[in-house]
Design a protein around this motif. Structure first.
Motif, PDB file in Angstrom:
ATOM      1  N   LYS A  26       0.810  -1.218   0.000  1.00 13.72           N
ATOM      2  CA  LYS A  26       0.000   0.000   0.000  1.00 13.72           C
ATOM      3  C   LYS A  26       0.846   1.273   0.000  1.00 13.72           C
ATOM      4  O   LYS A  26       0.321   2.352  -0.263  1.00 13.72           O
ATOM      5  N   ALA A  27       2.124   1.164   0.315  1.00  9.92           N
ATOM      6  CA  ALA A  27       2.992   2.341   0.414  1.00  9.92           C
ATOM      7  C   ALA A  27       3.275   2.909  -0.969  1.00  9.92           C
ATOM      8  O   ALA A  27       3.792   2.216  -1.840  1.00  9.92           O
ATOM      9  N   GLU A  32       6.286   6.597   3.279  1.00  7.73           N
ATOM     10  CA  GLU A  32       5.314   5.598   3.747  1.00  7.73           C
ATOM     11  C   GLU A  32       5.975   4.235   3.928  1.00  7.73           C
ATOM     12  O   GLU A  32       5.702   3.526   4.898  1.00  7.73           O
ATOM     13  N   ALA A  33       6.835   3.858   2.998  1.00 10.09           N
ATOM     14  CA  ALA A  33       7.526   2.565   3.086  1.00 10.09           C
ATOM     15  C   ALA A  33       8.474   2.544   4.283  1.00 10.09           C
ATOM     16  O   ALA A  33       8.515   1.564   5.039  1.00 10.09           O
ATOM     17  N   THR A  39       8.015   0.997  12.098  1.00  9.38           N
ATOM     18  CA  THR A  39       7.032   0.572  13.098  1.00  9.38           C
ATOM     19  C   THR A  39       6.958  -0.942  13.230  1.00  9.38           C
ATOM     20  O   THR A  39       6.859  -1.467  14.337  1.00  9.38           O
ATOM     21  N   GLU A  40       7.021  -1.658  12.125  1.00  8.29           N
ATOM     22  CA  GLU A  40       6.943  -3.130  12.192  1.00  8.29           C
ATOM     23  C   GLU A  40       8.189  -3.733  12.823  1.00  8.29           C
ATOM     24  O   GLU A  40       8.115  -4.753  13.502  1.00  8.29           O
ATOM     25  N   LEU A 166      11.602   0.321  -2.324  1.00 10.23           N
ATOM     26  CA  LEU A 166      12.124   1.637  -2.717  1.00 10.23           C
ATOM     27  C   LEU A 166      12.531   1.646  -4.192  1.00 10.23           C
ATOM     28  O   LEU A 166      12.265   2.604  -4.914  1.00 10.23           O
ATOM     29  N   ALA A 167      13.162   0.567  -4.631  1.00  9.96           N
ATOM     30  CA  ALA A 167      13.552   0.470  -6.043  1.00  9.96           C
ATOM     31  C   ALA A 167      12.315   0.435  -6.938  1.00  9.96           C
ATOM     32  O   ALA A 167      12.281   1.081  -7.994  1.00  9.96           O
ATOM     33  N   LEU A 168      11.297  -0.279  -6.529  1.00  9.96           N
ATOM     34  CA  LEU A 168      10.045  -0.338  -7.283  1.00  9.96           C
ATOM     35  C   LEU A 168       9.392   1.041  -7.372  1.00  9.96           C
ATOM     36  O   LEU A 168       8.908   1.436  -8.440  1.00  9.96           O
TER      37      LEU A 168
END
Length: 176
Positions: A26-27, A32-33, A39-40, A166-168
């Motif tokens: 969803k990020a 967001e990522a 957090t996880e 991030l690459a995506l």
């Protein structure tokens, strides 16, 4: 009484990695990522803090993009983001060398930099995708010797997932 081995869903680390995968889907932005990972990671292995640094376009500066822990003043906002040069501090050394760095006692390591509060152990992992350095996933803890092999394994999984995402995200940005 026969005890059954715990199911995969009983492992907090595996559960957190599965949640991270869902959150990364969803990020839509690097922030967001990075926020999802920070957090996880805390949820997964009981960290006190987790910070994601991203490398700038010049390839020389690492800036805090997301943090969960003491630096957090509001959701997804860092009050005073720290920027480090490659080779500066544990994070900068991790990025420059492109290798994980685990410090059991920061008092004996000259690379350690105090940001908001001194901590006694640190784990920094490079974010690399297809040979390209993207940033660093970093965590510190107030207890010396806190990080063990299982912490590093989970954090490495999360670093790999974040790097790929991030690459995506970069590939999905329209080229002008």
């Amino acid at each position: 009484m026969i005890q059954l081995p715990p199911s995969e869903s009983d492992d907090p680390a595996e559960t957190a990695v599965a949640r991270l995968i869902a959150r990364l889907r969803k990020a839509r932005t690097p922030r967001e990522a990075a926020w999802a990972v920070s957090t996880e990671a805390i949820t997964a292995i009981g960290l006190e803090d987790c910070v994601v640094y991203l490398l700038d376009n010049s390839g020389t500066l690492l800036t805090q993009m997301a943090a969960y822990g003491p630096k957090l003043r509001a959701p997804q906002v860092i009050a005073n983001p720290l920027t480090l040069r490659l080779g500066q501090g544990v994070v900068g050394h991790c990025a420059a060398a492109r290798i994980p760095i685990r410090i059991d006692d920061t008092r004996s390591d000259p690379r350690y930099l105090v940001d908001d509060a001194a901590r006694l152990s640190e784990l920094a992992l490079p974010l690399i995708h297809d040979g390209e350095l993207l940033g660093v996933l970093d965590s510190e803890h107030s207890r010396a010797g806190f990080y063990q092999g299982h912490h590093e394994r989970v954090m490495l999984q999360m670093a790999a997932l974040l790097s790929a995402h991030l690459a995506l995200l970069r590939l999905s940005v329209p080229q002008g």
